[in-house]
Design an enzyme around this catalytic site. Structure first.
Site, PDB file in Angstrom:
ATOM      1  N   ARG A 100     -37.242  37.484  -6.210  1.00  0.00           N
ATOM      2  CA  ARG A 100     -38.228  38.443  -5.715  1.00  0.00           C
ATOM      3  C   ARG A 100     -39.138  38.879  -6.877  1.00  0.00           C
ATOM      4  NH1 ARG A 100     -35.715  43.839  -3.472  1.00  0.00           N
ATOM      5  NH2 ARG A 100     -35.272  43.968  -5.705  1.00  0.00           N
ATOM      6  N   GLU A 142     -38.333  37.055  -0.798  1.00  0.00           N
ATOM      7  CA  GLU A 142     -37.112  37.768  -0.441  1.00  0.00           C
ATOM      8  C   GLU A 142     -36.180  36.806   0.282  1.00  0.00           C
ATOM      9  OE1 GLU A 142     -36.464  41.094  -0.764  1.00  0.00           O
ATOM     10  OE2 GLU A 142     -38.410  42.004  -1.261  1.00  0.00           O
ATOM     11  N   PHE A 143     -34.876  37.104   0.244  1.00  0.00           N
ATOM     12  CA  PHE A 143     -33.915  36.251   0.933  1.00  0.00           C
ATOM     13  C   PHE A 143     -34.092  36.311   2.453  1.00  0.00           C
ATOM     14  CE2 PHE A 143     -31.118  37.233  -2.926  1.00  0.00           C
ATOM     15  CZ  PHE A 143     -31.608  36.135  -3.607  1.00  0.00           C
ATOM     16  N   LYS A 207     -17.747  33.492  -7.008  1.00  0.00           N
ATOM     17  CA  LYS A 207     -16.761  34.447  -6.542  1.00  0.00           C
ATOM     18  C   LYS A 207     -17.354  35.860  -6.628  1.00  0.00           C
ATOM     19  CE  LYS A 207     -15.313  36.323 -10.672  1.00  0.00           C
ATOM     20  NZ  LYS A 207     -15.180  37.724 -11.009  1.00  0.00           N
ATOM     21  N   ASP A 236     -15.159  28.783  -9.587  1.00  0.00           N
ATOM     22  CA  ASP A 236     -14.365  29.694 -10.402  1.00  0.00           C
ATOM     23  C   ASP A 236     -14.459  29.155 -11.824  1.00  0.00           C
ATOM     24  OD1 ASP A 236     -12.425  31.076 -11.823  1.00  0.00           O
ATOM     25  OD2 ASP A 236     -11.009  31.147 -10.163  1.00  0.00           O
ATOM     26  N   HIS A 237     -15.270  29.802 -12.655  1.00  0.00           N
ATOM     27  CA  HIS A 237     -15.587  29.196 -13.949  1.00  0.00           C
ATOM     28  C   HIS A 237     -14.365  29.043 -14.842  1.00  0.00           C
ATOM     29  CE1 HIS A 237     -15.731  33.476 -15.201  1.00  0.00           C
ATOM     30  NE2 HIS A 237     -15.435  33.020 -16.398  1.00  0.00           N
ATOM     31  N   LYS A 241     -12.707  25.690 -17.868  1.00  0.00           N
ATOM     32  CA  LYS A 241     -12.365  25.861 -19.276  1.00  0.00           C
ATOM     33  C   LYS A 241     -11.390  24.777 -19.725  1.00  0.00           C
ATOM     34  CE  LYS A 241     -13.106  30.861 -19.512  1.00  0.00           C
ATOM     35  NZ  LYS A 241     -14.110  30.820 -20.589  1.00  0.00           N
ATOM     36  N   GLU A 275     -10.157  42.591 -21.287  1.00  0.00           N
ATOM     37  CA  GLU A 275     -11.532  42.708 -21.763  1.00  0.00           C
ATOM     38  C   GLU A 275     -11.659  43.986 -22.576  1.00  0.00           C
ATOM     39  OE1 GLU A 275     -14.659  41.129 -18.777  1.00  0.00           O
ATOM     40  OE2 GLU A 275     -13.150  42.114 -17.553  1.00  0.00           O
ATOM     41  N   ASP A 294     -11.687  41.394  -8.474  1.00  0.00           N
ATOM     42  CA  ASP A 294     -12.616  40.722  -9.361  1.00  0.00           C
ATOM     43  C   ASP A 294     -11.954  39.626 -10.186  1.00  0.00           C
ATOM     44  OD1 ASP A 294     -15.197  40.408 -10.544  1.00  0.00           O
ATOM     45  OD2 ASP A 294     -14.497  41.492 -12.307  1.00  0.00           O
ATOM     46  N   HIS A 299      -9.187  34.216 -10.656  1.00  0.00           N
ATOM     47  CA  HIS A 299      -8.812  33.644 -11.954  1.00  0.00           C
ATOM     48  C   HIS A 299      -7.306  33.591 -12.167  1.00  0.00           C
ATOM     49  CE1 HIS A 299     -12.975  33.860 -12.715  1.00  0.00           C
ATOM     50  NE2 HIS A 299     -13.043  35.015 -13.311  1.00  0.00           N
ATOM     51  N   LYS A 397     -10.245  46.393 -18.126  1.00  0.00           N
ATOM     52  CA  LYS A 397     -11.405  46.610 -18.978  1.00  0.00           C
ATOM     53  C   LYS A 397     -11.117  47.722 -19.973  1.00  0.00           C
ATOM     54  CE  LYS A 397     -14.922  44.926 -15.766  1.00  0.00           C
ATOM     55  NZ  LYS A 397     -15.310  43.808 -16.648  1.00  0.00           N
TER      56      LYS A 397
END
Length: 545
Positions: A100, A142-143, A207, A236-237, A241, A275, A294, A299, A397
């Site tokens: 946008r 816009e979507f 995700k 899922d990154h 790895k 984290e 999350d 993960h 976190k």
């Protein structure tokens, strides 16, 4: 060379589709590499069927929704450049941004240029950038704007003619989850999801895949109404790895470990993703989602499945998924969730020598928010290999430092012919897979201390990727984006895995919803006291990280 993107308009001459060998030759010339063998030897994304050749994507267009987001700028755009720099993109590869913004092609090219300069892992080469720049386009809208998606369809048809991309499109949805259905419905309406004969259309969904089992079902119904299951890539990154993939190599390529990888020798398993940062500017996304949805749902449960699964008959997608699904289906929750789970919310404290605010003081967070920033759960697996072995999963976190690891902790020796003083500081043997940031594997065992006394203490043997291999590991998104363009699905979770993961997490989330405010823990610490108490009741402790 300047710090500005080349504003020249995209080339309009058709570019013929190149086979793998021709694309490799072009890449060699661009990179200034003398021989095919030299390029392949330096390339960590080689074709597993022929080690002399890299896995080169065929002609295609990557359409990126959400190009102004942090993920696109820090990971996706640099990864695309790195693939080109490694010689893994064909000359006609094209990148289309959709957002946008009242932008032209050169504005998106400038954003891409700045992202590449700031975050690419391979050296910047003007000739590589020039070739990539020729295929960069932008469509504003816009979507929910039908006209914008009609313009996207026309732009893609023109790219097919001028760039020789053959109608092969990958649509990457780097957007908030609430927009997934909207974008997919637009792709269906414009028939961009319909692949003509001889071409392909694929959709990549970040995700989280829903926020519970029901929403995951609904999202899957919408997505499969537009794309066949084989064309849906749930990314899922973590699965991209190198250290995560090395879990399979460690287990199934080495006879040293597999015989003891079971309940007869393993005491417990700890899987941690810590984290040291807060939520940053992600309040709109994170609040209401929380640490468990999350991180644990995707993960950490994927890591659990790789650690606990039986050996697959091959590394084909169907075989891997079958074994992971068996494990996830066998996961059992503890009877008392109050004693065997923990959740927390970071309070103000010190992090990296700086005073930081608590979660409830973060911009955009309600003072009454019950979203957890720390989650720990105990799970068991009801099968012959793992019966009675607890798996402890934790994430949070504002913890002591950034680290992700899988620790397989072994039982103590059944008989120690030593005095208590000889082994008073001896711990349990452990095998630790370090996923990040110091990728590698550590084996901890007892060894005699030099001297006349029989004193035994813990020592470690370390394998580090950076020291053992000359070639650098590709960034996870490099591997996964290339897999999307090639159509290689083993590293992408299937919908059945997603649903089984939500079946594990939903009862925990429902229980937590009745428990009020999460327990506060100081920023820079290792989480709430309830997490330590959960382990202490089992006579165990969390590993010091």
């Amino acid at each position: 060379m300047t710090d500005r993107a080349d504003p020249a308009a995209s080339a309009k001459e058709p570019v013929a589709a190149a086979p793998a060998e021709e694309a490799l030759a072009v890449a060699s010339a661009v990179a200034g590499t003398a021989t095919t063998e030299a390029v392949a030897a330096a390339n960590p994304l080689r074709d597993p069927r022929d080690k002399r050749l890299p896995r080169v994507a065929g002609p295609c267009v990557m359409v990126l929704f959400g190009v102004t987001g942090d993920l696109a700028k820090r990971k996706l755009l640099p990864a695309i450049y790195d693939l080109g720099n490694r010689g893994l993109l064909p000359p006609g590869f094209s990148l289309v941004g959709f957002a946008r913004r009242d932008w032209k092609d050169q504005d998106f090219a400038q954003l891409t240029y700045e992202a590449v300069k700031a975050h690419a892992r391979t050296p910047f080469r003007e000739e590589v950038w020039k070739q990539l720049r020729e295929g960069i386009h932008f469509v504003p809208g816009e979507f929910s704007d039908d006209g914008a998606f009609d313009a996207l369809a026309m732009a893609l048809a023109e790219i097919d003619e001028t760039r020789g991309t053959g109608g092969n499109y990958a649509f990457y949805l780097s957007v908030p989850p609430k927009f997934f259905p909207v974008v997919v419905e637009q792709l269906k309406r414009t028939r961009l999801s319909d692949a003509p004969d001889g071409s392909w259309r694929r959709v990549v969904i970040e995700k989280p895949f829903g926020h519970d089992l029901q929403s995951a079902h609904e999202l899957n119904e919408i997505t499969t109404s537009a794309f066949p299951e084989s064309s849906i890539f749930r990314i899922d990154h973590y699965l991209g790895k190198e250290t995560v993939q090395n879990i399979m190599a460690l287990r199934f390529a080495n006879n040293l470990y597999e015989p003891i990888w079971n309940r007869s020798f393993v005491d417990h398993v700890q899987i941690t993703m810590a984290e040291d940062i807060g939520i940053g500017g992600r309040a709109g996304y994170y609040d209401g989602i929380g640490a468990a949805r999350d991180v644990i749902q995707n993960h950490l449960l994927q890591l659990l499945a790789l650690v606990a699964m039986e050996d697959p008959t091959s590394f084909e997608a169907a075989s891997l998924r079958r074994e992971k699904e068996k494990v996830l289906k066998a996961v059992r929750l503890p009877a008392n969730l109050g004693l065997n789970t923990a959740r927390g919310q970071y309070a103000a404290g010190w992090q990296g020598g700086e005073k930081v605010v608590g979660y409830l003081q973060e911009e955009g967070i309600s003072a009454e928010s019950t979203t957890e920033t720390y989650a720990a759960i105990k799970l068991e697996i009801a099968n012959r290999r793992w019966a009675g072995v607890p798996f402890y999963l934790r994430t949070g976190k504002r913890l002591g430092r950034r680290v992700t690891e899988v620790a397989v902790v072994f039982q103590r020796a059944p008989h120690l012919p030593f005095s208590a003083d000889d082994t008073e500081i001896l711990g349990q043997n452990a095998l630790v897979v370090r996923v990040q940031p110091d990728e590698g594997i550590t084996v901890r065992f007892g060894s005699k201390v030099p001297g006349t006394a029989m004193e035994v203490r813990d020592v470690s043997m370390d394998f580090a990727y950076g020291e053992s291999f000359l070639e650098s590991s590709p960034e996870a998104y490099e591997r996964l984006l290339l897999d999307v363009m090639i159509g290689d699905p083993p590293l992408f979770p299937h919908q059945r895995e997603v649903e089984l993961s939500w079946k594990i997490l939903d009862p925990i989330e429902e229980f937590w919803a009745t428990q009020g405010q999460p327990e506060a823990y100081e920023s820079g610490s290792w989480g709430p006291e309830s997490a330590d108490a959960m382990m202490a009741r089992d006579g165990r402790v969390w590993r010091r990280l």
